[in-house]
Every structure is written in C-alpha cells, then in structure tokens.
Design a protein around this motif. Structure first.
Motif, PDB file in Angstrom:
ATOM      1  N   THR A  26     -29.981 -20.970 -37.732  1.00  0.00           N
ATOM      2  CA  THR A  26     -29.489 -19.799 -37.011  1.00  0.00           C
ATOM      3  C   THR A  26     -28.539 -20.194 -35.905  1.00  0.00           C
ATOM      4  N   PHE A  27     -28.892 -21.270 -35.224  1.00  0.00           N
ATOM      5  CA  PHE A  27     -28.050 -21.695 -34.116  1.00  0.00           C
ATOM      6  C   PHE A  27     -26.941 -22.622 -34.563  1.00  0.00           C
ATOM      7  N   ASN A  28     -27.225 -23.445 -35.559  1.00  0.00           N
ATOM      8  CA  ASN A  28     -26.234 -24.436 -35.981  1.00  0.00           C
ATOM      9  C   ASN A  28     -25.095 -23.828 -36.791  1.00  0.00           C
ATOM     10  N   LEU A  29     -25.407 -22.866 -37.625  1.00  0.00           N
ATOM     11  CA  LEU A  29     -24.396 -22.315 -38.521  1.00  0.00           C
ATOM     12  C   LEU A  29     -23.192 -21.748 -37.757  1.00  0.00           C
ATOM     13  N   PRO A  30     -23.406 -20.872 -36.772  1.00  0.00           N
ATOM     14  CA  PRO A  30     -22.242 -20.347 -36.035  1.00  0.00           C
ATOM     15  C   PRO A  30     -21.448 -21.469 -35.398  1.00  0.00           C
ATOM     16  N   PHE A  31     -22.160 -22.435 -34.913  1.00  0.00           N
ATOM     17  CA  PHE A  31     -21.548 -23.567 -34.251  1.00  0.00           C
ATOM     18  C   PHE A  31     -20.641 -24.330 -35.208  1.00  0.00           C
ATOM     19  N   VAL A  32     -21.169 -24.600 -36.404  1.00  0.00           N
ATOM     20  CA  VAL A  32     -20.380 -25.323 -37.405  1.00  0.00           C
ATOM     21  C   VAL A  32     -19.122 -24.547 -37.758  1.00  0.00           C
ATOM     22  N   PHE A  61     -27.387 -32.257 -35.514  1.00  0.00           N
ATOM     23  CA  PHE A  61     -28.576 -33.108 -35.531  1.00  0.00           C
ATOM     24  C   PHE A  61     -29.169 -33.228 -34.134  1.00  0.00           C
ATOM     25  N   ILE A  62     -28.302 -33.492 -33.165  1.00  0.00           N
ATOM     26  CA  ILE A  62     -28.790 -33.667 -31.795  1.00  0.00           C
ATOM     27  C   ILE A  62     -29.476 -32.400 -31.299  1.00  0.00           C
ATOM     28  N   PHE A  63     -28.843 -31.252 -31.544  1.00  0.00           N
ATOM     29  CA  PHE A  63     -29.457 -30.007 -31.100  1.00  0.00           C
ATOM     30  C   PHE A  63     -30.859 -29.840 -31.691  1.00  0.00           C
ATOM     31  N   SER A  64     -30.963 -30.031 -33.017  1.00  0.00           N
ATOM     32  CA  SER A  64     -32.248 -29.829 -33.678  1.00  0.00           C
ATOM     33  C   SER A  64     -33.268 -30.869 -33.242  1.00  0.00           C
ATOM     34  N   TRP A  65     -32.833 -32.086 -33.068  1.00  0.00           N
ATOM     35  CA  TRP A  65     -33.705 -33.178 -32.654  1.00  0.00           C
ATOM     36  C   TRP A  65     -34.295 -32.917 -31.274  1.00  0.00           C
ATOM     37  N   ASN A  66     -33.487 -32.265 -30.416  1.00  0.00           N
ATOM     38  CA  ASN A  66     -33.904 -32.054 -29.029  1.00  0.00           C
ATOM     39  C   ASN A  66     -34.608 -30.733 -28.765  1.00  0.00           C
ATOM     40  N   ILE A 110     -26.963 -35.322 -23.332  1.00  0.00           N
ATOM     41  CA  ILE A 110     -27.418 -35.438 -24.708  1.00  0.00           C
ATOM     42  C   ILE A 110     -28.920 -35.676 -24.805  1.00  0.00           C
ATOM     43  N   MET A 111     -29.529 -35.925 -23.659  1.00  0.00           N
ATOM     44  CA  MET A 111     -30.989 -36.053 -23.675  1.00  0.00           C
ATOM     45  C   MET A 111     -31.604 -34.682 -23.919  1.00  0.00           C
ATOM     46  N   VAL A 146     -32.244 -33.372 -40.232  1.00  0.00           N
ATOM     47  CA  VAL A 146     -31.311 -33.700 -41.303  1.00  0.00           C
ATOM     48  C   VAL A 146     -31.089 -32.500 -42.212  1.00  0.00           C
ATOM     49  N   SER A 147     -32.175 -31.816 -42.569  1.00  0.00           N
ATOM     50  CA  SER A 147     -32.051 -30.672 -43.480  1.00  0.00           C
ATOM     51  C   SER A 147     -31.201 -29.564 -42.895  1.00  0.00           C
ATOM     52  N   THR A 148     -31.457 -29.221 -41.646  1.00  0.00           N
ATOM     53  CA  THR A 148     -30.688 -28.124 -41.090  1.00  0.00           C
ATOM     54  C   THR A 148     -29.222 -28.509 -40.934  1.00  0.00           C
ATOM     55  N   THR A 149     -28.981 -29.778 -40.636  1.00  0.00           N
ATOM     56  CA  THR A 149     -27.605 -30.233 -40.529  1.00  0.00           C
ATOM     57  C   THR A 149     -26.894 -30.083 -41.860  1.00  0.00           C
TER      58      THR A 149
END
Lengths: 274, 310, 434
Positions: free
Chosen positions: A146-152, A202-207, B129-130, A77-80
């Motif tokens: 690092t990974f999410n920011l470029p993506f967003v 969220f999914i990326f970080s969760w996984n 998505i898994m 949640v935080s990184t999102t």
C-alpha cells in the motif's frame, strides 16, 4: 586561493562534526551490545570495558530472533518485488501516455503520503481478520505494498521521463513492438532507478513498526516489533536491544552504500536529481 | 524484423502492443486495481468509522452506529485536542525550521567541496535510514535518567541538574524530542539542498562574478530563487512527516510528562488503544489529514507566488 | 464365612469405586477429543507467563494440544484482545485478563462464564480445589456471583524495602505510618547513588495504581457506594500532597517510570524502597540480574487509616475464555492445568505467582521467599480498584492529572478538582449516578 583553502578546511571540519554527531549514537549502540549488564548500568558511562558476545547469543537463543529476521526478510523482499513489478508498469504508462484521470491518479498517489498511518490500522485489521489473514506474512506484504506502490510509481515515472521518447520511436521504427521497446530498451536503461527504488522499498518495509506491531503477533512477527518487545516487565534489556538493533541496521547501511548516488532522488520522490 | 519463431514472450509482446490504448491501460490497470483495493477501501472504511461511535469495548452496540458529524463537533470542543494540535504545530514548526536552516547553511558551506566518498555520504545519511523505532529506543537509552550518555554529558556541562532528566521534565521533554527529530532529518536536508545547489546552472554566477556582486546579494537574488523548486519539495515532505510524527514520540515519552509531548498522532493512538474510541480516533485522523492538505496547498501557493516576483 | 466374603467384596467394591471416582478423571483422557487442536494464549509480559511457557511441553505432551503463547505488554494486551473480540474472529482461546476489566468484558459479552465447565465432569478435574484460590482473587474475576476465570497471577502491590540499605543507615524498617515512611525516605536519600524511594509516576496506569495505595493509606476513596466522587476531598488532598513530596526523595526521571523501571532500580540498589507488585519477588533474588539478592523485604503500605486495615493494592489476573474462541474446551483444560496446585507450586522462583492459599502456607517456601508471608497476609484484605467499564476513562484522566502534579506542571488542588469533575462526568454518562 587562500579563501578557497579556508573554505575547504571549514567544510571538512563541518563534515567531521556531522559525521561524529550522526554516527556517535550508533557507535554507542554497538558498544552497548557488547557490554554486560553491569557495564550498561555503570555511572559514569563506560567506553572501556571487557566485551562479551552474550547479548548476541541471547538474542538468537533465548529471545528467538532468527524467525523474526526471516519474517522481516521474506516480507521486505516480497513487497519490494510486488511493488516494483506492478508500479514500474504503471509508471511507464503515466510517463509516456496521456491517461484519462492521469492527474488524479498522481494526486491520489501523493495523498497516501499525507494520511496518518494509525487510522488505517483498524480497517486493515478488520479486512485481514475477515479474510483469515491475521498474523500472516502475506498480510504484511499487502499492507506494505500500500505504501510502496505509490512510491514506486512516483519515482520510476521521474526516471522514465528522463529518457527521451526518441529511443522508443527509433526502436519501433526498427520493428520493435511497444512492449519490446519498453522491456528490452527502456527498462535496462532505468536500471539505476529500479535498484534505488527497490532498495528504498526494502528499507521502508524492513524498518516499519506500527502496522507490524498491530497486525502481527507470534507467527509473522518482524524484527522492529521484536526489538520493542525487549522492553519487558522484568527489565529493559538494553544489551539485547542494542545487539538486535545493530544487526537490523547493517543491511540498511549496506544497501544505502550501494545506491547512495540515487538515494536523494528516491527520497524526494524524484523531484531532486541527486 | 525480429525472427518470427513466435515464442510465448513474442506472442505476449505483440498482443499487448496491438493498440496504444490496450498497451497503456494494460500497464496501468494492475496499479489501479491494487491501489484501489488497499488504499481506497480502507480509507472509505476509516471515513465510515469516523462517522460512527464505534468503541472496541462495546463493539456489538456501536458497530452499526451512525452519528454523523458528532465526533468532529466533540473534537473541536475538546480542550485536549487543541492542546495536542498546538504541541504538534509547535514541534513541526521548530524542527522544520531548524532542519532547513541548518541544512541550507551546511549545504552552502559544503558546496564545491564535493565529497565523492561513498562512505562519508552513507554515514551522513545514517540517522534517517535507521528504523524510527530503533532511533526512538536508542535515544531513550541516551536520555535515560541514570546511565544515559547524553544525560551524563548534560550534567557534566552543568546544563542539567541531578534532580531531573531530559524526558522527565515538562520543560525539556519536547525540546528533547525535537533534538531527536533534528538529528534524524537534518542529513536529509543537507543532502537534498546540496544536490539542488550542485544542479544549478553556472551562467548566472559567472555574470554575477563579472559584475563583482557581493555574496549575500548573489545568494538572495540568484541562488534562492533558482533553488525554490527543491526547497518547496523538501519543505512539503518534511512538514507532512513532522506533523504525523509517531514512532519517536511513542518510544520516548508516549505523550508525557503531563501533556508536554502529546502530538496528534499520539492523541489518535491513545483514543484508539487506551480508550477504545475508534470512531473518535478516526475523526481526529481526518482532521489531521485536512490540516496537512491545507498546509501543503498554502505552502505550494506561497512559494510559487514568490518565485514569480523574481 | 459367606458374610465375611460378602463384607470383603463390598469393601473392595467400595474401595475401587471410590478410587475410580477419585482417579477416574485424568488430563490425558479429558483431552482426547481435542488432541491435535492448536490454541492461542494471549498474556502479559509478566513473570508467570514465562514460567508457563517453560512448563508448556508437558501439557502439550499429555494432551496433544498445541499452545501458542503470545506475550504483550500491559496496554497492548487489551489492544490485541479487544480487536479480536470486537471482530469476533476467534484468534485467541485463552485470555489473561486483569480483574479490573471484568465488568467491561462481561457487559460486552466477550468472555465465557465458567459454570458450565466447572460442572462438566468430563472437563473438570475433581482434584482441583476451587476453594484453595484466595476469595478476593476468585471474586475479582466473578461478576454477579458467576466466575469468569481461574485466578492465575497473584499481583499485589505493597512495599518492597531493602533491609541491607536500611540497616546500613541505621533506619528501622519497615515504616508503619506515612510519617515514618517519609522520614525513612529522607534519611535514605543520598544522591546520586541512593534514593529514599522509587516511584512509578509515568503518565500510565502505573501512576494511578501507585497513588491509589497512598490514597487508601490516608483513608481516601475514589467514590463511595452511591458513586459520590471523593477524589478531591480532604483525605485525597493530603494523600496527593504526600505523593507529590515523595518525588523529592526519588531519582530524577520517575515521571517516566512504570513498574519495569522501578524493578530495575530496586534490583540495582538505586532505591531503598518502593511500592511494587509482588510477582517481582523472583527477579530480586535472581543473581544474574539483581545486586540485592537476599536483601529485599516486604510489608504493607504504611498507613494512617482509622480502621487500621493494612493497605495493599490488588492487581491480579485470571485466565478466561473468549466467547469467540473456537476451542473452548481445550482452552478450559489448559486453564485448569496452568492454575493447578502442581504447576503453580513448581513454578515458584521461576516466575510463578501463585493464587492458591495452600502454597503460601508451605514453611520451606515462606522461609526462602520473604514476600510469601506478606502476600499471604495481604491477600485477605487487599484493596480493589474499580471493575466497571468506565475505569479506562478514569485512568486516562487520573494518569494525566497525577503525572502533571508530580512533574510540577499542576498544583494538587487544581489537579484533583479537575479529576473529580471529569470522573463525575464519566459516572453520570455511564448511568451510575443521576
């Protein structure tokens, strides 16, 4: 018309096959999570058996997975939120204005997708320990950003580019400041984009597994690391692995269900409108 | 004119919007700063490591070392590197090709039979998505040599003997991995190509129908060219990801048996964490990065050139 | 009268004096300066670690020192530890290290010599009999005569054989020579329910450890005292041919098996015998997981050695203190407690794999756990693998080549020749050989 009919039938057969192939491993996972050891090791594999909740109980009891779920949740949640807040602003700037070096920024962002993650592990580790961040949730938030920011940035830019600039022009003519136009008009309009991006982050970080595995240990351990940790020296605890994995996948399923309208757009970095 | 009660928000709003310059830079600066901190610094550090012989088991002596391009020279002379590269390229070529053709064919069949069902779409997307590690562990379980479901089915179909198992045999390990990747990513190809197909303009198809053009010609001359941008993006993304594949290899085989599934990411991991050769591992990563960049550039060029001839 | 009183008083002083000396040290007292500290213990995901975690509360209560236990599987243990030591970040205070890493860590200056703690009366427990540790284990984590850890986990690899299965098929056990061994394997292979042997043949440290047993059984050696490489001599070739043939009587998939998978196979009664680490004796008798409770027996690896020395492979570990730790004294107190007679004894059957000779002599335990006799016998003569830093590279080479042989991708002579050449290169680069 007949041709249409056959085509439909064929298509639906194909869809059914795909669904079965895609879902079967997951269904098998769920079944396994409800089996006793004896049933798991049975040859031939059993589809009919007496179910038990033992694995789930053990996961949260003996294996202490609750703190790990908590960690995963907080970190994701935080990184999102962080990536979304910073990245959306940046995306808007890139979408609307000609920026010196804008093209380079874009390429830089795309190139983060090309780098093999493993090699960043050691530099991050050294940076983290130097600043006393080892095995902390804060560190993981930074790393995932690092990974999410470029993506967003990449995706939100595509959403913003879809909204005609006339809207801001009209608003500003009405006395809105640039910021007002963005905050009060454009942002709400791009809500689907925000939600989709948020969920994909969220999914990326969760996984995520590799970085969490190396950079966390006891305190900030996340669920994927914990699952892999069930491959122990005494035995590979398939029942518990299946139980935790099932629980881990459920939020992802729910979220995907919520945004599957825009998910294709998100996954192709905005290039293909789902 | 919005009412002038000068709240904090309004003060902020007018301040930031004062000039176009201030506005755009204020918005982009947080992104640039954050990215610089967390991508530029580690990458430069990684480059610095690639030019050293830093070894975790001998940190004191090797941390400050600088050996220039020695790592790169050694890598290019190392037979295991080339084997690993070959395995990786083979893996990538096969999975991307299969995923693409499978995805395209299925998308073409599904086109027009639009399923608006959210549930169906979600479950079609399930494999991708898994969490990759969960996918890896699930398939390890499915391929397990005694009680694995897939192993059992293969044996019942007489496709596999009792003497061997999918992940244990040098001939079947890599194909087994490919199957997992294909299972994982074909849905992505299907959905993207489907979206692409559904976004195509109808006019050219109308014209073709009037001209009674045969379906295959329609496909080749109209569909394919129009679909090029979508195909391009999806191929580039898949190639980049397939070359860097790690999680499933790590979960299922860790590079074995023998060298059958020793992809470059695994090779890098092994050098980092079994041999402690951080310097060498970083160098290999940069080689991998160059390869990815080269392939992407080539792909973009080839596809855009072909587009021009239509 | 006065002399009598004097005598009594002197005796009293003597008694109290001696008593005071003997009971003068207590854990609570020694730990007082460190109460409130938190130490982090990194260890392998092996049974003894689970036992320590279970027993922890009593240590924490007595000392006020909090202990965080971090468990990692074998390769990852070093990964985490080395990153910490290399960066000098002081994350870990207690380090469970495999004896074969001793050279590497000592030479790099990562772990503390124990002399100063052993000789410190404030920290060292006088009741702790250091001679009670098996000498082979004590020396395993000493270097140049200086101890760097207290032996924690006795892990000796030898033959696990299932008496019930042997009896069922009328095979006399345990096999004493390689011929008997292979004979037993052949007779006990009835796929797919039962196989004559398990194997840890994954491209992993496990295959190297297992193969070494067979190498030694055939009088082979990796290299001699002058570092002449013997990996491709006659005995090694015979041993490796034997090892390859074992796969014919092993379940499919052994090329992906490590000791964990072998353990599961033994527990499920899928294999009649296997080379396995003795610390797993407890899991064989655990009714929740094991189908073979009461059936497992233990013996040295069947041998053809000329000198008749029983073959087993030592893989134990000790608890050491990283140089970068910021809580060394507290760490030492923990290590002393965790390897004490009392703690090791109480943990028997709960995961503990004791390293003290006295524990293995207790008749009730020997009766209850058949492996105790075997371990006690093996502990005196167990073989070591190399403890030099270059061992990691050699493992990488051997793991690949041996796994290729078992998987049928390489021929024995070719694999051994490649291994010999590469190991030679490694030894030359390390300066051991000219």
């Amino acid at each position: 018309m007949e041709k249409e009919q056959t085509k439909r039938v064929v298509a639906w057969i194909i869809i059914t096959i795909i669904l079965v192939v895609n879902v079967l491993p997951f269904v098998w996972l769920i079944l396994t999570s409800l089996k006793t050891r004896l049933d798991i090791f049975a040859i031939p594999p059993r589809f009919i058996f007496q179910p038990t909740w033992k694995n789930y109980l053990s996961a949260f009891g003996k294996r202490h997975f609750l703190p790990m779920f908590y960690n995963s949740l907080i970190i994701s949640v935080s990184t999102t939120l962080l990536s979304l807040a910073v990245g959306t602003l940046g995306a808007y700037a890139l979408a609307r204005f000609r920026l010196f070096g804008g093209k380079h920024i874009s390429f830089w962002i795309l190139s983060t997708r090309m780098f093999p993650p493993i090699v960043l592990v050691i530099p991050f580790y050294i940076m983290a320990t130097r600043w006393g961040l080892h095995d902390s949730r804060f560190l993981m938030v930074i790393v995932y950003t690092t990974f999410n920011l470029p993506f967003v940035v990449w995706i939100m830019r595509s959403f913003f580019e879809d909204i005609p600039y006339d809207l801001e022009k009209a608003a500003m003519a009405d006395g809105y400041t640039r910021w007002d136009a963005f905050w009060k008009i454009i942002l709400p309009l791009s809500a689907p984009g925000l939600v989709t991006t948020a969920i994909l982050c969220f999914i990326f970080s969760w996984n995520e597994f590799l970085f969490a595995n190396v950079l966390t240990a006891a305190v900030a351990k996340t669920v994927p690391v914990g699952i892999r940790g069930l491959v122990t020296s005494r035995a590979i605890e398939w029942g518990e692995i299946a139980a935790v994995a099932t629980l881990q996948v459920i939020p992802v399923l729910v979220f995907t269900f919520a945004v599957q309208k825009y998910i294709i757009r998100g996954l192709t970095l905005g290039a293909v409108k789902g | 004119m919005p009412n002038t009660s000068f709240s904090l928000y309004q003060r902020f709003s007018s301040w930031i919007s004062k000039t176009e310059n201030r506005f755009k830079w204020a918005l982009i600066l947080p992104t640039i700063v954050l990215l610089a901190l967390i991508t530029v610094y580690p990458t430069l550090y990684a480059l610095r490591l690639a030019l050293s012989d830093y070894n975790l088991a001998r940190a004191a002596e090797t941390l400050k070392g600088y050996i220039g391009l020695t790592n790169f020279r050694e890598i290019l002379r190392d037979v295991t590197f080339w084997t690993s590269l070959r395995t990786t390229v083979l893996f990538m070529a096969v999975v991307v090709t299969v995923e693409f053709f499978l995805g395209l064919v299925i998308a073409l069949i599904l086109q027009g039979v639009i399923t608006r069902s959210k549930i169906v779409r979600t479950f079609i997307l399930l494999p991708m998505i898994m969490a990759p590690i969960v996918v890896g562990l699930t398939w390890t379980y499915l391929y397990q040599s005694e009680f694995g479901l897939v192993t059992y089915i293969l044996r019942q179909l007489r496709l596999m003997s009792y003497r061997t198992a999918p992940l244990a045999d040098v001939r079947t390990a890599l194909p087994a991995l490919m199957v997992v990747d294909i299972w994982q990513w074909t849905p992505f190809l299907i959905m993207v190509l489907l979206a692409g197909l559904e976004a195509l303009p109808t006019a050219p198809y109308e014209a073709a129908r009037i001209d009674k053009a045969p379906p295959f010609l329609v496909f080749r001359k109209i569909t394919l060219p129009l679909l090029k941008p979508v195909i391009l993006i999806v191929l580039v993304l898949r190639i980049m990801d397939a070359i860097r594949v790690f999680d499933i290899v790590y979960a299922l085989t860790e590079g074995g048996p023998g060298e059958a599934t020793d992809v470059l990411s695994m090779f890098i991991y092994r050098n980092s964490f079994y041999l402690w050769n951080i310097g060498k591992a970083s160098a290999i990563s940069f080689v991998l990065l160059y390869i990815i960049m080269i392939i992407s550039v080539i792909l973009v060029n080839v596809l855009s050139r072909v587009k021009a001839t239509v | 009268m006065k002399r009598a009183v004097c005598l009594v008083m002197v005796s009293c002083f003597l008694v109290f004096g001696v008593t005071a000396l003997a009971f003068g040290w207590s854990l609570e007292e020694a730990a007082k300066p460190y109460a409130g500290a938190t130490i982090r213990f990194i260890t392998e995901t092996t049974p003894p670690s689970y036992w320590i975690e279970e027993a922890l509360p009593e240590f924490e209560k007595a000392t006020g020192i909090k202990v965080i236990v971090e468990r990692q599987a074998h390769p990852h243990l070093e990964e985490k530890a080395l990153m910490d030591f290399a960066a000098g970040t002081g994350i870990y205070d207690v380090f469970n290290f495999d004896y074969s890493w001793t050279g590497k860590y000592v030479k790099a200056g990562y772990i503390e010599p124990f002399d100063k703690y052993i000789n410190d009366p404030k920290l060292a427990d006088p009741n702790n009999d250091l001679k009670d540790f098996y000498p082979r284990m004590w020396e395993g984590t000493s270097w140049d005569g200086v101890p760097y850890g207290y032996p924690f986990d006795s892990v000796i690899e030898y033959l696990f054989w299932n008496k019930a299965i042997f009896d069922k098929y009328g095979v006399a056990g345990p096999p004493k020579t390689p011929d008997e061994w292979m004979d037993a394997m052949a007779k006990l292979t009835h796929p797919p329910e039962l196989y004559g042997t398990g194997m840890q043949a994954k491209r992993h440290l496990s295959i190297v450890c297992e193969w070494l047993n067979v190498l030694w059984a055939f009088d082979g050696e990796l290299y001699d005292e002058n570092y002449n490489v013997l990996v491709n001599n006659e005995n090694a070739i015979k041993a490796t041919e034997f090892y390859k043939k074992m796969a014919e009587y092993a379940p499919p998939g052994v090329t992906t098996w490590t000791w964990d998978d072998v353990n599961t196979a033994l527990q499920q009664g899928i294999v009649a015998q296997a080379i396995q680490w003795d610390e797993n004796y407890g899991s064989m008798e655990d009714p929740e997981e094991s189908k073979v409770v009461g059936q497992m027996r233990y013996a040295p690896v069947p041998t053809a050695r000329a000198d008749g020395k029983p073959v087993s492979h030592y893989g134990g570990s000790s608890l050491g203190i990283p140089v970068s730790s910021k809580n060394k004294e507290a760490a030492f107190l923990f290590i002393q407690w965790a390897t004490s007679y009392d703690v090791q004894l109480r943990g028997v059957g709960k995961g503990s794999s004791p390293t003290r000779r006295s524990i293995y002599q207790i008749p009730e335990l020997r009766a209850k756990y058949p492996s105790f006799e075997a371990t006690d016998a093996a502990a005196e003569t167990t073989f070591w693998r190399p403890r030099i830093p270059e061992w990691d590279e050699m493992v990488e080479v051997l793991a690949l080549e041996l796994n290729s042989v078992v998987a049928g991708a390489k021929d024995v002579k070719e694999a051994l020749a490649t291994s010999a050449a590469k190991i030679e290169e490694i030894l030359v680069k390390g300066g051991y050989k000219k």
